[in-house]
Design a protein around this motif. Sequence first.
Motif: not given
Length: 193
Positions: A111-132
């Motif tokens: 599974x991959x969780x990908x987020x778009x922010x309110x300023x249109x950055x797009x990031x996928x939760x992974x080691x470089x973009x942790x979810x806490x």
Amino acid sequence: MTDSTKTSSTGLEALTRAAAESDKAGARPVEKWNPPYCGDIGMKIRRDGVWLYQESPIGRIALVKLFASILRKDEDGKTYLVTPAEKVDVEVEDAPFLAVEMAVSGEGRNQMLTFRTNVDDVVTVDAAHPLRFQKTKPEGGLKPYVLVRGRLEALCTRAIYAELVELAKPEDAMGEVIGLWSGGLWWEIAASA
């Protein structure tokens, strides 16, 4: 108009010009820039994602995105707008960005969780973009954050948090450890240490 207002307005205009000239699209290489500190010009990001300049909302989304592209949080825990020529304070009430949209692909460990922010950055939760998950006070609930870049995080909106809870699965046989998979890693839904 007072002299201090005139100076602040000129400072904002100069900052806007410098940011626009520093690069044409996306986040700028702010980690490489070491400009002199130029003080506080009255920039603030409220917890609801609204950017303010001297207590007035910045209504132009293009300007907000431009400022977001030159945002940096330093090791001292303070957040700044940074150009090659200057660095100014930004007061951040919670997180500088909001995760406003989520896409889910794959299942289980894939599974991959990908987020778009309110300023249109797009990031996928992974080691470089942790979810806490951070415990809130005084009620003790949890708020989820995803690392966008540098030390800058996005707070997940309530709607996104509800989606995360719906996706959560138990990882152990007893069903006591609840979390999500993304980027090949397990993200436990519990307060971060």
